[in-house]
Design a protein around this motif. Structure first.
Motif, PDB file in Angstrom:
ATOM      1  N   GLY A   1     -39.304 -32.024 -22.803  1.00 40.56           N
ATOM      2  CA  GLY A   1     -40.347 -32.942 -23.259  1.00 40.56           C
ATOM      3  C   GLY A   1     -39.851 -34.356 -23.408  1.00 40.56           C
ATOM      4  O   GLY A   1     -40.578 -35.321 -23.137  1.00 40.56           O
ATOM      5  N   ARG A   2     -38.618 -34.505 -23.827  1.00 44.55           N
ATOM      6  CA  ARG A   2     -38.051 -35.844 -24.019  1.00 44.55           C
ATOM      7  C   ARG A   2     -37.807 -36.554 -22.692  1.00 44.55           C
ATOM      8  O   ARG A   2     -38.086 -37.748 -22.544  1.00 44.55           O
ATOM      9  N   LEU A   3     -37.284 -35.817 -21.689  1.00 46.97           N
ATOM     10  CA  LEU A   3     -36.908 -36.423 -20.416  1.00 46.97           C
ATOM     11  C   LEU A   3     -38.008 -36.334 -19.367  1.00 46.97           C
ATOM     12  O   LEU A   3     -37.827 -36.817 -18.249  1.00 46.97           O
ATOM     13  N   GLY A   4     -39.125 -35.674 -19.700  1.00 44.22           N
ATOM     14  CA  GLY A   4     -40.218 -35.578 -18.741  1.00 44.22           C
ATOM     15  C   GLY A   4     -39.945 -34.582 -17.634  1.00 44.22           C
ATOM     16  O   GLY A   4     -40.369 -34.791 -16.485  1.00 44.22           O
ATOM     17  N   LEU A   5     -39.226 -33.495 -17.919  1.00 42.63           N
ATOM     18  CA  LEU A   5     -38.890 -32.478 -16.934  1.00 42.63           C
ATOM     19  C   LEU A   5     -39.550 -31.161 -17.319  1.00 42.63           C
ATOM     20  O   LEU A   5     -40.144 -31.034 -18.388  1.00 42.63           O
ATOM     21  N   SER A   6     -39.385 -30.180 -16.466  1.00 43.18           N
ATOM     22  CA  SER A   6     -39.816 -28.828 -16.795  1.00 43.18           C
ATOM     23  C   SER A   6     -38.639 -28.069 -17.395  1.00 43.18           C
ATOM     24  O   SER A   6     -37.477 -28.425 -17.190  1.00 43.18           O
ATOM     25  N   GLU A   7     -38.957 -27.017 -18.112  1.00 46.85           N
ATOM     26  CA  GLU A   7     -37.884 -26.207 -18.690  1.00 46.85           C
ATOM     27  C   GLU A   7     -37.025 -25.580 -17.599  1.00 46.85           C
ATOM     28  O   GLU A   7     -35.808 -25.403 -17.767  1.00 46.85           O
ATOM     29  N   THR A   8     -37.623 -25.261 -16.450  1.00 48.31           N
ATOM     30  CA  THR A   8     -36.858 -24.692 -15.342  1.00 48.31           C
ATOM     31  C   THR A   8     -35.815 -25.676 -14.845  1.00 48.31           C
ATOM     32  O   THR A   8     -34.662 -25.309 -14.566  1.00 48.31           O
ATOM     33  N   ALA A   9     -36.193 -26.950 -14.713  1.00 49.99           N
ATOM     34  CA  ALA A   9     -35.242 -27.966 -14.260  1.00 49.99           C
ATOM     35  C   ALA A   9     -34.098 -28.116 -15.255  1.00 49.99           C
ATOM     36  O   ALA A   9     -32.936 -28.279 -14.859  1.00 49.99           O
ATOM     37  N   VAL A  10     -34.414 -28.091 -16.562  1.00 51.81           N
ATOM     38  CA  VAL A  10     -33.357 -28.190 -17.567  1.00 51.81           C
ATOM     39  C   VAL A  10     -32.437 -26.978 -17.491  1.00 51.81           C
ATOM     40  O   VAL A  10     -31.200 -27.098 -17.565  1.00 51.81           O
ATOM     41  N   ARG A  11     -33.018 -25.797 -17.315  1.00 49.66           N
ATOM     42  CA  ARG A  11     -32.230 -24.574 -17.243  1.00 49.66           C
ATOM     43  C   ARG A  11     -31.316 -24.582 -16.014  1.00 49.66           C
ATOM     44  O   ARG A  11     -30.145 -24.207 -16.090  1.00 49.66           O
ATOM     45  N   LYS A  12     -31.813 -25.035 -14.862  1.00 51.52           N
ATOM     46  CA  LYS A  12     -30.992 -25.115 -13.654  1.00 51.52           C
ATOM     47  C   LYS A  12     -29.870 -26.139 -13.819  1.00 51.52           C
ATOM     48  O   LYS A  12     -28.742 -25.922 -13.367  1.00 51.52           O
ATOM     49  N   SER A  13     -30.174 -27.265 -14.448  1.00 49.85           N
ATOM     50  CA  SER A  13     -29.148 -28.280 -14.672  1.00 49.85           C
ATOM     51  C   SER A  13     -28.030 -27.749 -15.556  1.00 49.85           C
ATOM     52  O   SER A  13     -26.846 -27.962 -15.284  1.00 49.85           O
ATOM     53  N   LEU A  14     -28.385 -27.026 -16.613  1.00 55.17           N
ATOM     54  CA  LEU A  14     -27.366 -26.452 -17.487  1.00 55.17           C
ATOM     55  C   LEU A  14     -26.562 -25.386 -16.754  1.00 55.17           C
ATOM     56  O   LEU A  14     -25.350 -25.228 -16.992  1.00 55.17           O
ATOM     57  N   GLY A  15     -27.210 -24.655 -15.837  1.00 55.99           N
ATOM     58  CA  GLY A  15     -26.483 -23.671 -15.049  1.00 55.99           C
ATOM     59  C   GLY A  15     -25.471 -24.319 -14.129  1.00 55.99           C
ATOM     60  O   GLY A  15     -24.350 -23.807 -13.955  1.00 55.99           O
ATOM     61  N   ARG A  16     -25.827 -25.448 -13.502  1.00 56.57           N
ATOM     62  CA  ARG A  16     -24.868 -26.151 -12.647  1.00 56.57           C
ATOM     63  C   ARG A  16     -23.682 -26.652 -13.445  1.00 56.57           C
ATOM     64  O   ARG A  16     -22.560 -26.720 -12.934  1.00 56.57           O
ATOM     65  N   LEU A  17     -23.932 -27.035 -14.694  1.00 55.90           N
ATOM     66  CA  LEU A  17     -22.857 -27.570 -15.533  1.00 55.90           C
ATOM     67  C   LEU A  17     -22.032 -26.478 -16.193  1.00 55.90           C
ATOM     68  O   LEU A  17     -21.052 -26.781 -16.894  1.00 55.90           O
ATOM     69  N   GLY A  18     -22.428 -25.221 -16.040  1.00 56.37           N
ATOM     70  CA  GLY A  18     -21.676 -24.130 -16.626  1.00 56.37           C
ATOM     71  C   GLY A  18     -21.908 -23.945 -18.107  1.00 56.37           C
ATOM     72  O   GLY A  18     -21.021 -23.437 -18.819  1.00 56.37           O
ATOM     73  N   TRP A  19     -23.071 -24.305 -18.572  1.00 58.64           N
ATOM     74  CA  TRP A  19     -23.371 -24.192 -20.007  1.00 58.64           C
ATOM     75  C   TRP A  19     -23.615 -22.740 -20.395  1.00 58.64           C
ATOM     76  O   TRP A  19     -24.291 -21.994 -19.691  1.00 58.64           O
ATOM     77  N   LYS A  20     -23.042 -22.359 -21.511  1.00 59.10           N
ATOM     78  CA  LYS A  20     -23.264 -21.023 -22.062  1.00 59.10           C
ATOM     79  C   LYS A  20     -23.894 -21.176 -23.432  1.00 59.10           C
ATOM     80  O   LYS A  20     -23.364 -21.895 -24.282  1.00 59.10           O
ATOM     81  N   SER A  21     -24.992 -20.488 -23.640  1.00 57.19           N
ATOM     82  CA  SER A  21     -25.727 -20.641 -24.894  1.00 57.19           C
ATOM     83  C   SER A  21     -24.954 -20.045 -26.049  1.00 57.19           C
ATOM     84  O   SER A  21     -24.250 -19.032 -25.908  1.00 57.19           O
ATOM     85  N   ASP A  22     -25.070 -20.694 -27.207  1.00 56.50           N
ATOM     86  CA  ASP A  22     -24.435 -20.227 -28.439  1.00 56.50           C
ATOM     87  C   ASP A  22     -25.369 -19.235 -29.125  1.00 56.50           C
ATOM     88  O   ASP A  22     -26.541 -19.532 -29.348  1.00 56.50           O
TER      89      ASP A  22
END
Length: 764
Positions: free
Chosen positions: A136-157
């Motif tokens: 909502g802040r960056l004007g993206l979809s949740e899917t785009a945010v999720r894919k971006s975090l996947g490319r960066l290797g993010w692991k949820s806490d």
């Protein structure tokens, strides 16, 4: 003509169209069969490639255009591209050769914008924000945010932590935290309860990137971004920070907080908006529209933000403040604060009206604009200035009311501010001349000082005597005559001091002050030009006449205005009188011609005289009828009757009055700084404001520490001016002022001067 042989018809028959062939123009054609494509020019094969080879196709299109066989639009249409794509292929081929044409469609994976966006997503995610909030802040979809975090290797806490929420007990176990509702959903009283005190801390570690604070403001959890300064060298216009101590001392910020409370959830809140507007006015950026000429990043560093509010944002903040209808109360409270701090200069108060011409499309009341020498649509503001010429407060007149109508409302405001027992002398020009009004002023406890209006008895030159004295630091010498005068059939006794100029002109001055010397009375009256100079300064330096918005508000339909029908009749009478005057001149010229013999016969003279006399009689009768009609019409009528079929409106005054108050505070800050340098600067009377303007535009280093904000200014153009600046810094340091919204104490200094250094630059 004989018919063509049959073999010629066979030679020049139209070629049969082949399927898959497209003609670019009369020279170039493209034939496609299965996955192969052939480009022919004048029937000769120009290029042959597979339609899957996009690089070969791009090269062929560029080569066709650069060879001059076809233009861009035709090539792009036939191959299914846009002309912009073809130009892009040309640029790539020119810059990187054939290998540059092999780039795939779409944005490259390593694009700068994508990298920057991924970094922002990662930073917000590490702060504990959810994917939905980030999207909502960056004007993206949740899917785009999720894919971006996947490319960066993010692991949820498994147990996310929200660092911006306070802990109730550091020793206790972490409990489940409930996010408060958005401030936009709360009633106004609860909005002001969000913490905005200077003891709070910003969540952004980088002063040049305030993403977290902006996000919190968007979520309704922040009412005003706290200043966060970055260490900066040679920051242009940072000298304006010298105005912070006097700005804080003016009481503007504390008074505005009491009146307005809060602007609601915002990154640029009430404090930031007021500080920014006043500092921009001191930097000679008096209107939001002028901000587009300056880099917002540089200006933002001056006030501890990553960016200064820009045009649309600042306009919106001013509109929001104007909608709260608190500008008049703000002006009164600032005047009350200034009276309490500087009451000694209020022995004489100068009152005058300033007319602002209006050039828009709305029909508003007219006023006489002196500098234009005509009556034009305008609005009038009445200013009250002290004896130094500094403004105290301003009142906007209803329908351009004259001085005689506005003096009493203005002085009632002054009496409320001064208190019931304090005496003051009111100085105004001939526009306020009214002996009946003088009686009311004296009854309110005011003394008066003004020019006498109308014809007066001439005073013999032998009765004038020379008077001289040193007043306000300069030598004054006048030739004066002093005498008592009476008005209202002897009921009102005043004092008249008349000045005789070198040209023989006599200027009578009337006052109720019998205790002052005649030269002091004349000097204080002539000092009224300080207020005229003040109007000129504000008009040129602060654009006080500029239109701040296009809003209008309904006018009072019962307000009494001059009758337009009667005015039209008076105009006809004036035209008829001018025509009558010309006829009489013509009649006299005809008689003179006859007397001097230029008319040959008496008959011709009688004929000409009879024609002119009849015209004179008709014009005279018409004037008499017009006068009778004029007397039958009322002089004034209600506004609704004067403008039948038209909407009665007037210019909105709230936002304009608010900007007037803020610019008045900026002018007062300049005046206070001039007074601080007056003991050290001999030419302060003539060059004081020019010096302060130069200092405020000076370059400076900003160095924030744990408890101080150190401002090191560049030396000025000459050693003695730099010494005056050092003295000003020492005086301001003694005030121990905290920058608004922080616990940083302001500390000013001047960098050491070097022979090879230029003015406005700091040496490394």
């Amino acid at each position: 003509m004989s018919p063509a042989p049959p073999y010629e018809e066979e030679l020049f028959t139209d070629p049969a169209e082949i399927s898959g062939t497209v003609f670019v123009n009369d020279r170039v054609c493209v034939q496609t069969e299965e996955d192969q494509r052939v480009i022919s020019v004048h029937g000769v094969v120009f290029s042959h490639y597979s339609i899957k080879d996009r690089t070969a196709e791009a090269y062929a299109m560029v080569l066709l255009f650069e060879s001059g066989y076809a233009d861009q639009n035709d090539i792009a249409r036939c191959f299914g591209y846009s002309a912009r794509s073809l130009r892009r292929y040309q640029e790539r081929l020119r810059a990187g050769g054939l290998s540059a044409l092999a780039r795939p469609r779409g944005r490259p994976s390593g694009h700068k914008k994508t990298q920057k966006r991924d970094q922002t997503i990662l930073r917000l995610k590490t702060k504990g924000m959810s994917n939905r909030w980030i999207a909502g802040r960056l004007g993206l979809s949740e899917t785009a945010v999720r894919k971006s975090l996947g490319r960066l290797g993010w692991k949820s806490d498994p147990e996310p932590d929200l660092p911006f929420l306070p802990e109730a007990d550091s020793q206790a176990k972490r409990a489940t935290v409930t996010i408060p509702p958005s401030a936009a959903e709360l009633p106004p009283r609860r909005r002001a309860q969000f913490p905005t005190d200077s003891a709070a801390k910003s969540l952004d570690a980088n002063p040049l990137d305030r993403s977290m604070d902006r996000l919190l403001a968007a979520m309704g959890l922040l009412n005003d971004a706290l200043p966060l300064f970055a260490a900066t060298r040679s920051l242009p216009r940072a000298g304006v920070l010298l105005a912070i101590p006097t700005l804080v001392a003016s009481g503007l910020l504390s008074t505005a907080e009491k009146i307005y409370g809060s602007l609601g959830p915002a990154f640029y809140g009430l404090r930031t908006t007021l500080v920014a507007y006043v500092l921009l006015a001191l930097l000679r950026i008096p209107q939001p529209e002028a901000l587009k000429e300056y880099p917002p990043g540089e200006l933002g560093r001056i006030v501890g933000l990553d960016r200064m509010p820009e045009v649309k944002t600042l306009r919106g903040k001013l509109a929001r403040l104007a909608s709260l209808k608190g500008s008049y109360q703000l002006g009164r409270e600032i005047a009350r604060h200034r009276i309490a701090e500087r009451g000694k200069v209020l022995g004489f108060l100068y009152i005058d009206g300033h007319v602002r011409a209006y050039h828009g499309q709305h029909t508003i009341p007219k006023a006489y604009v002196t500098r234009m020498h005509l009556a034009a649509p305008a609005s009038t503001d009445y200013w009250v200035n002290d004896q130094r010429g500094d403004p105290l407060f301003v009142v906007t007149a209803d329908a351009n009311a004259g001085m005689t109508r506005m003096l009493m409302p203005v002085l009632r405001e002054v009496r409320e501010l001064l208190g019931p027992r304090r005496h003051s002398t009111v100085v105004f020009d001939r526009g306020g001349w009214s002996p009946k009004l003088f009686q009311d002023l004296l009854a309110m406890g005011f003394d008066l000082l003004t020019y006498r209006k109308g014809r007066t008895r001439h005073i013999g030159e032998k009765r004038f005597t020379w008077h001289q004295a040193r007043l306000d630091g300069r030598q004054v010498r006048y030739r004066l005559h002093d005498q008592p005068v009476r008005f209202l059939k002897g009921k009102l006794r005043l004092r008249q001091v008349t000045r005789l100029t070198e040209t023989g002109h006599q200027t009578p001055i009337v006052t109720s002050r019998w205790d002052l010397r005649a030269i002091v009375v004349a000097h204080r009256m002539f000092e009224r030009w300080r207020q005229e100079n003040f109007f000129k300064y504000l008009r040129e330096e602060y654009l006080i006449d500029a239109l701040v918005d296009y809003q209008v508000e309904p006018d009072d339909p019962n307000r009494s205005v001059p009758n337009p029908v009667r005015k039209a009749v008076e105009k006809e009478i004036h035209t008829a009188r001018v025509h009558l005057k010309k006829l009489r001149q013509s009649y006299g010229a005809t008689a003179i011609d006859y007397v001097q013999g230029r008319t040959r016969t008496m008959v011709r003279f009688e004929i000409a005289e009879e024609i002119i006399r009849k015209k004179i009689d008709r014009t005279t009768d018409r004037i008499k009828k017009l006068k009778v009609r004029r007397e039958s019409l009322p002089a004034r009528v209600p506004l609704a009757d004067a403008r039948k079929g038209q909407e009665a409106v007037k210019l909105s005054t709230e936002r304009k009055h608010l900007t007037n108050v803020l610019k008045m505070v900026a002018y007062q800050i300049e005046s206070d700084l001039v007074e601080l340098i007056r003991p050290e600067y001999k030419r302060a009377e003539d060059e004081g404001r020019t010096f302060i303007q130069t200092v405020l535009q000076d370059t400076a280093d900003i160095e924030p520490t744990v408890d101080q904000l150190r401002i090191t200014l560049a030396p000025l153009s000459s050693p003695h001016r730099s010494r005056v600046l050092e003295t000003l810094c020492d005086v301001l340091n003694k005030t121990n002022t905290l920058f608004p919204g922080t616990q940083l104490r302001m500390r000013y200094s001047v960098a050491p001067s070097h022979p090879e250094a230029k003015s406005g630059h700091l040496l490394d």
